[in-house]
Enzyme design. Sequence first.
Site, mmCIF file in Angstrom:
data_model
loop_
_atom_site.group_PDB
_atom_site.id
_atom_site.type_symbol
_atom_site.label_atom_id
_atom_site.label_comp_id
_atom_site.label_asym_id
_atom_site.label_seq_id
_atom_site.Cartn_x
_atom_site.Cartn_y
_atom_site.Cartn_z
ATOM 1 N N LYS A 1 16.847 27.510 -25.372
ATOM 2 C CA LYS A 1 16.964 27.170 -23.943
ATOM 3 C C LYS A 1 15.679 27.517 -23.192
ATOM 4 O O LYS A 1 15.289 26.832 -22.250
ATOM 5 C CB LYS A 1 18.157 27.942 -23.360
ATOM 6 C CG LYS A 1 18.283 27.912 -21.841
ATOM 7 C CD LYS A 1 19.356 28.896 -21.393
ATOM 8 C CE LYS A 1 19.306 29.132 -19.890
ATOM 9 N NZ LYS A 1 20.250 30.166 -19.458
ATOM 10 N N CYS B 1 6.505 27.189 -37.545
ATOM 11 C CA CYS B 1 5.312 26.470 -38.016
ATOM 12 C C CYS B 1 4.524 27.237 -39.070
ATOM 13 O O CYS B 1 3.393 26.870 -39.381
ATOM 14 C CB CYS B 1 4.410 26.116 -36.840
ATOM 15 S SG CYS B 1 5.247 25.141 -35.579
ATOM 16 N N LYS C 1 0.837 -1.199 0.000
ATOM 17 C CA LYS C 1 0.000 0.000 0.000
ATOM 18 C C LYS C 1 0.876 1.254 0.000
ATOM 19 O O LYS C 1 2.077 1.190 0.255
ATOM 20 C CB LYS C 1 -0.907 -0.002 1.239
ATOM 21 C CG LYS C 1 -1.765 -1.243 1.388
ATOM 22 C CD LYS C 1 -3.033 -1.168 0.575
ATOM 23 C CE LYS C 1 -4.053 -0.294 1.252
ATOM 24 N NZ LYS C 1 -5.321 -0.241 0.476
ATOM 25 N N ASN D 1 7.685 31.856 -38.898
ATOM 26 C CA ASN D 1 8.249 31.148 -37.744
ATOM 27 C C ASN D 1 8.450 29.671 -38.061
ATOM 28 O O ASN D 1 8.347 29.245 -39.208
ATOM 29 C CB ASN D 1 7.317 31.316 -36.543
ATOM 30 C CG ASN D 1 5.991 30.605 -36.759
ATOM 31 O OD1 ASN D 1 5.435 30.657 -37.859
ATOM 32 N ND2 ASN D 1 5.482 29.939 -35.744
ATOM 33 N N GLU E 1 2.823 29.975 -39.302
ATOM 34 C CA GLU E 1 1.577 30.720 -39.102
ATOM 35 C C GLU E 1 1.821 32.133 -38.587
ATOM 36 O O GLU E 1 0.906 32.954 -38.593
ATOM 37 C CB GLU E 1 0.633 29.964 -38.151
ATOM 38 C CG GLU E 1 0.860 30.186 -36.660
ATOM 39 C CD GLU E 1 2.009 29.365 -36.083
ATOM 40 O OE1 GLU E 1 2.176 29.336 -34.853
ATOM 41 O OE2 GLU E 1 2.757 28.744 -36.876
#
Length: 812
Positions: free
Chosen positions: A254, A440, A16, A438, A442
């Site tokens: 980072k 992606c 448990k 960028n 968009e």
Amino acid sequence: MLKNKSMKTSKLYVIKRDGRQEEVHFDKITSRIQKLCYNLNMDFVDPVTITLQVINGLYCGVTTQELDNLAAEIAAGLTCNHPDYAILAARIAVSNLHKETKKAFSDVFEDLYNHVNKETNQKVPLVSEFHYNVVKKNATRLNSSIIYDRDFGYNYFGFKTLERSYLLKRNGKIAERPQHMLMRVAIGIHGEDIDAAVETYNLLSERYFTHASPTLFAAATNRPQLSSCFLLTMTADSIEGIFKSVEQCAMISKSAGGIGLNVHCIRAKGTSICGTNGTSNGLVPMLRVFNNVARYVDQGGGKRPGAFAIYLEPWHSDVFEFLELKKNTGKEENRARDLFYALWIPDLFMKRVEANGDWSLMCPHKCPGLHDVWGDEFEKLYEKYEQEGRANRTVKAQSLWFAIIEAQVETGNPYMLFKDACNRKSNQQNVGTIKCSNLCTEIVEYSAPDEIAVCNLASIALNMFVTPEKTYDFKKLKEVTKIVTKNLNKIIDINYYPLPEARKSNLRHRPVGIGIQGFADALILMRFPYESEEAGLLNQQIFETIYYGALEASCELAQTEGPYETYEGSPVSKGILQYDMWDKVPTNLWDWQKLKESIRMHGVRNSLLVAPMPTASTAQIMGNNESFEPYTTNIYTRRVLSGEFQVVNHHLLRDLTELDLWDDDMKNQIISSRGSIQNIETIPPKVRDLYKTVWEISVKSTIKMAADRGAFIDQSQSFNIHVAEPNYGKLTSIHFYSWKAGLKTGMYYLRTKPAANAIQFTVNKKQGAVSMNGQNGTAEGSPQKYEEDRERKMADMVCSLENKDACMSCGS
């Protein structure tokens, strides 16, 4: 059989959570699972089946936590029998986490603030002191506002995604529940404004919208870097400038940011360098340095790999080498496969390809300024350099086009963005020329050596606005959009910026990016096939509503805080909205004249507002299909620690279950059809139309939908092209159709289907020749065959240019 299981369990014990040992009881396991089956369809969900499999996987001394994990995975593996098993699996996993974590939000926040790193034995707070004090001061209200039962609304895979990457951990152990994370995000954004924080928490926890991954990762921490996207221009065409840009990319990566970097200004290979009396090595060796930075500096310390998209205009002399960088074959020193590549294409190039004209390749050192201008100015300058004989070399425009298509078929890159559309239809055109998008595709924002463009993102779950009567609640959508807009605007002010150039840009222009997810789910709930007129109208009116709501909220913010710094001279300041730049008339859903009058009086707080992004991770968490994409398949494989299993589109499974058509035979038919139901005659035609996959929807109709919503998207959209079996003619038709439709992003990724049958390689030992025998016939490895193949592809491409619409119709 149950008697035998009882005998087996009597010899086993579990440990448990408090360390006590207890005998395993079959009935106790079944009872625990049974309690979590509320509101599930018990005609299909069988707790005893799960218990039997759990017992088979037990060993003496198993912990209750391991037992729960096993039960959850077993339930998840039964998802293909009924989607309620995925809900049950999540409930077991959530219940397990609830037992392992503290309940009160203020207690959890205190633990996160007082966190001690067990390796160094030093206090390392995981949340900021400011937010800790806010929570402490408002503990009673915040604790009582959280509704923990909402954790049980996640499906198993969404919950496991949260566990793996999003919930804060203390020394490797998860400390937060999903509801704690959402309240942390709300407090991280709103601070001492508790009413706004609770409002945001409720909308997040009811899954009306979600903030982007970096916001979920870092809200209320000591370094709240909440932005997703950063757009950089090379600081200078010099060693100092290049390595300053390398450092900038490392610092952003980072801090969990994705990067778009334009390299138009870097001199071409072979160009003289006055300072050293040598010559330049060009783009390729430099990009290999960026490639290694992306590999080394991942996003947020292991949460996501570093990701850089490199943008280049096609007049650059190194463009052919640029197109080779991601290919699987070739010399390693000429490859940088961990980067993503994009072309920033002027209209002049498309015109030259269409006319089979010449195309001059230039070095930015010898032909300066091309990347700083667009439209007619670009064409005049480019043609002036051509007339002056400054080009490094001249090629047929179609030969470069062929190389672009060849790279896309092999690698899915480069992305295709149209430079002139991006600038012509930008509300930032008064600031300067926009040089890239960028990671992606968009985000379309101005960047410069002294300004790094930034964007904070959130996506709205469109399926949440479908009413039980199968109507669409545009009023509620507008309300939620306004709250999302105000949240994103607030993030601009409270955000931690990894670089001063990023802070400067974001505070000057204040752009935000509102996207969507679950569009395909909304269409299914409304019972609209993707290519229907009703779907087309809903698509447009959804984006009219989002754009209207975002502008209205931004105008309200401007009334109290003033317009953004570079507002004057922008198209919006002149009463020109995005749809005006597309020459499109909105439907009568909203009062645009009234909004324009408010904007004329007060301005807007944000230069840009709408940017549908891919939503890969957050859509999985929310249990929705990505962005505005159709479903790619109706059945797919999920991998977990215990193995692989099939998951069926949960909408389809429910429909087939209600039609009494769901059984193992149906499942196997869908698997053998690779996720398609179009050839399964027993399924009614209306249902088949509703569940067409992206491979069964014409590319032309997806481009038309992209253009219809594009008139209400002031940034751009992550628009993938899906072609099951691409050829050079089809792709050429698609790119020209999207260019002429006025899209800013012509293509994010090219998605293709793997061949149905594996290619078989055979070797002729006598001659040492290799041949490939596959679905598409046999291609021998001889130079003659290669040339014939190349000529055929070129002919396909030319045919599509000459026949345009006919090719588009037959090919896509």
